[in-house]
Design an enzyme around this catalytic site. Sequence first.
Site, PDB file in Angstrom:
ATOM      1  N   ARG A 166      53.661  46.460  49.958  1.00 44.37           N
ATOM      2  CA  ARG A 166      53.216  46.322  51.348  1.00 44.37           C
ATOM      3  C   ARG A 166      54.117  46.148  52.395  1.00 44.37           C
ATOM      4  NH1 ARG A 166      49.332  47.886  48.778  1.00 44.37           N
ATOM      5  NH2 ARG A 166      47.104  47.103  49.290  1.00 44.37           N
ATOM      6  N   SER A 243      42.355  43.387  52.686  1.00 47.80           N
ATOM      7  CA  SER A 243      42.862  42.296  52.256  1.00 47.80           C
ATOM      8  C   SER A 243      43.500  41.429  53.473  1.00 47.80           C
ATOM      9  CB  SER A 243      43.947  42.559  51.075  1.00 47.80           C
ATOM     10  OG  SER A 243      43.404  43.289  50.047  1.00 47.80           O
ATOM     11  N   GLU A 347      48.229  40.006  55.617  1.00 43.17           N
ATOM     12  CA  GLU A 347      48.784  41.312  55.409  1.00 43.17           C
ATOM     13  C   GLU A 347      48.672  42.048  56.849  1.00 43.17           C
ATOM     14  OE1 GLU A 347      46.940  44.522  54.715  1.00 43.17           O
ATOM     15  OE2 GLU A 347      47.033  44.548  52.567  1.00 43.17           O
TER      16      GLU A 347
HETATM   17  N1  EPU Z   1      39.564  38.381  41.944  1.00 41.21           N
HETATM   18  C1  EPU Z   1      39.026  37.081  42.191  1.00 41.21           C
HETATM   19  N2  EPU Z   1      37.909  36.987  43.171  1.00 41.21           N
HETATM   20  C2  EPU Z   1      37.674  38.000  43.819  1.00 41.21           C
HETATM   21  C3  EPU Z   1      38.207  39.364  43.883  1.00 41.21           C
HETATM   22  C4  EPU Z   1      39.400  39.435  42.796  1.00 41.21           C
HETATM   23  O1  EPU Z   1      39.259  36.332  41.405  1.00 41.21           O
HETATM   24  O2  EPU Z   1      36.584  37.802  44.820  1.00 41.21           O
HETATM   25  C5  EPU Z   1      40.814  38.486  41.184  1.00 41.21           C
HETATM   26  C6  EPU Z   1      40.436  38.970  39.833  1.00 41.21           C
HETATM   27  O3  EPU Z   1      41.181  38.324  38.929  1.00 41.21           O
HETATM   28  C7  EPU Z   1      40.886  40.408  39.735  1.00 41.21           C
HETATM   29  C8  EPU Z   1      42.053  40.214  40.847  1.00 41.21           C
HETATM   30  O4  EPU Z   1      41.699  39.257  41.705  1.00 41.21           O
HETATM   31  O5  EPU Z   1      41.308  40.968  38.685  1.00 41.21           O
HETATM   32  C9  EPU Z   1      42.548  41.549  41.539  1.00 41.21           C
HETATM   33  O6  EPU Z   1      41.614  42.000  42.397  1.00 41.21           O
HETATM   34  P1  EPU Z   1      41.358  43.473  42.980  1.00 41.21           P
HETATM   35  O7  EPU Z   1      41.631  44.309  41.917  1.00 41.21           O
HETATM   36  O8  EPU Z   1      40.229  43.627  43.794  1.00 41.21           O
HETATM   37  O9  EPU Z   1      42.711  43.579  43.865  1.00 41.21           O
HETATM   38  P2  EPU Z   1      43.348  42.821  45.172  1.00 41.21           P
HETATM   39  O10 EPU Z   1      44.713  42.366  44.430  1.00 41.21           O
HETATM   40  O11 EPU Z   1      42.475  41.799  45.400  1.00 41.21           O
HETATM   41  C10 EPU Z   1      44.578  44.711  45.717  1.00 41.21           C
HETATM   42  C11 EPU Z   1      44.997  45.230  47.446  1.00 41.21           C
HETATM   43  C12 EPU Z   1      43.868  46.165  47.921  1.00 41.21           C
HETATM   44  C13 EPU Z   1      43.611  47.172  46.668  1.00 41.21           C
HETATM   45  C14 EPU Z   1      43.328  46.618  45.536  1.00 41.21           C
HETATM   46  C15 EPU Z   1      42.968  47.721  44.412  1.00 41.21           C
HETATM   47  C16 EPU Z   1      46.461  43.728  48.209  1.00 41.21           C
HETATM   48  C17 EPU Z   1      46.809  42.753  49.220  1.00 41.21           C
HETATM   49  N3  EPU Z   1      45.288  44.216  48.028  1.00 41.21           N
HETATM   50  O12 EPU Z   1      43.714  43.561  46.024  1.00 41.21           O
HETATM   51  O13 EPU Z   1      44.285  46.749  49.162  1.00 41.21           O
HETATM   52  O14 EPU Z   1      42.478  48.076  47.350  1.00 41.21           O
HETATM   53  O15 EPU Z   1      44.471  45.815  45.162  1.00 41.21           O
HETATM   54  O16 EPU Z   1      44.189  48.121  44.268  1.00 41.21           O
HETATM   55  O17 EPU Z   1      47.617  44.098  47.596  1.00 41.21           O
HETATM   56  C18 EPU Z   1      44.303  46.016  51.186  1.00 41.21           C
HETATM   57  O18 EPU Z   1      45.592  46.186  51.339  1.00 41.21           O
HETATM   58  O19 EPU Z   1      43.621  46.053  52.599  1.00 41.21           O
HETATM   59  C19 EPU Z   1      43.530  46.356  50.287  1.00 41.21           C
HETATM   60  C20 EPU Z   1      42.400  46.201  50.316  1.00 41.21           C
END
Ligand code: EPU
Length: 355
Positions: A166, A243, A347
């Site tokens: 990022r 995010s 972010e």
């Molecule tokens: N989780 C929770 N609560 C929630 C949602 C998620 O506890 O409400 C935990 C779970 O353990 C889950 C983990 O968070 O396994 C990861 O969640 P998710 O796969 O949705 O990914 P994220 O880390 O929250 C990142 C990116 C997203 C991207 C997704 C999928 C960042 C800051 N965000 O989100 O990117 O779509 O992975 O690859 O790296 C963005 O940058 O705006 C964005 C949406």
Amino acid sequence: MAVLAEDVNLAGYTTLRLGGPARRFIEATTEADVVAAVRKADDGGEPILVLGGGSNLVVSDDGFPGTVVHVGTRGTERVAVEGDRVLVRVQAGEDWDAFAARCVTDGLAGVECLSGIPGRVGATPIQNVGAYGQDVSETIVEVRAYDRRARACVTLDRDACRFTYRHSVFKGSDRYVVLDVTYALHEAEESQPVAYAELARKLGVQPGDRVTLKEARDAVLELRRGKGMVLDASDPDTRSAGSFFTNPILDPGMLSELERRVADRLGLDAAFPRYPETGDRVKTSAAWLIDRAGFAKGHALGPARISTKHTLALTNPGGAGTADLLALAREVRDGVRDAFGVELVNEPVLVGVTL
Ligand code: EPU
């Protein structure tokens, strides 16, 4: 022709629907317009805000006291074909998801997992857009930009872009205005190996397997919709900047502190998400930390609300101002720091405000 207007309300140009008026607003539809607008503002000592799709911006309620350059340049061209490798140059103002969709229909692999991401092409190198196991640093070969320091157009190859999670040379600096981006894609019926466990589960395959490009795109769109991460005027959870915080990357000292705090707070058996990073560092999940610090999906502070579908998205379901959203962001950041000793970092780009 660049169109100039005054006192344009920026809320209409951000996915959060937040932000006050811009003193000047220029609609730039050609590269020459973009460069001329930036040069003119620089000559007059006027602050500049380069605006694309507005999907990663938090703009002050007071607006922007300078010139907003809305980049609306269009055009996509194949600039080279080397075996099955196709280089495609895309103007900064093209809609990202329209491009991602076209790659899938045209049988070009490399960005299929980046489907459904709002915003324009020019923003993708800035924060090295990534999702579901792909990020644009894997496909970008060069970025053309206007360098405000050199007052000239320059080309940065992938190394010069200094991509990390990022982040890139373009983030946190006003030096470059992205003009176009060249991606190296592969002519293929099948996707790149599926690298994200949740996506593999959705597709019913093992990580590392390949599926068709269309299957990958459709599954990603479904996952994103389920998390409120695809723009939808009828879904207030999508009035966000995606995010709001990056996933924290911890060095060994920070990691053992987090282990201690998690055990104290949630019990000795509690495990938190860990993804290996370079060196001995580990990335954890901001969403998980927010949840476990006591901020559930749908938690509200005044009119601003955590998405009801994903704890990492802060939303303006209607009626919030930027000040309200930031108050919620501070509450979440401080709560996570108190609970786990981890400092969350925003972010989206903040304009005229700080966290
Ligand atoms: N989780 C929770 N609560 C929630 C949602 C998620 O506890 O409400 C935990 C779970 O353990 C889950 C983990 O968070 O396994 C990861 O969640 P998710 O796969 O949705 O990914 P994220 O880390 O929250 C990142 C990116 C997203 C991207 C997704 C999928 C960042 C800051 N965000 O989100 O990117 O779509 O992975 O690859 O790296 C963005 O940058 O705006 C964005 C949406």
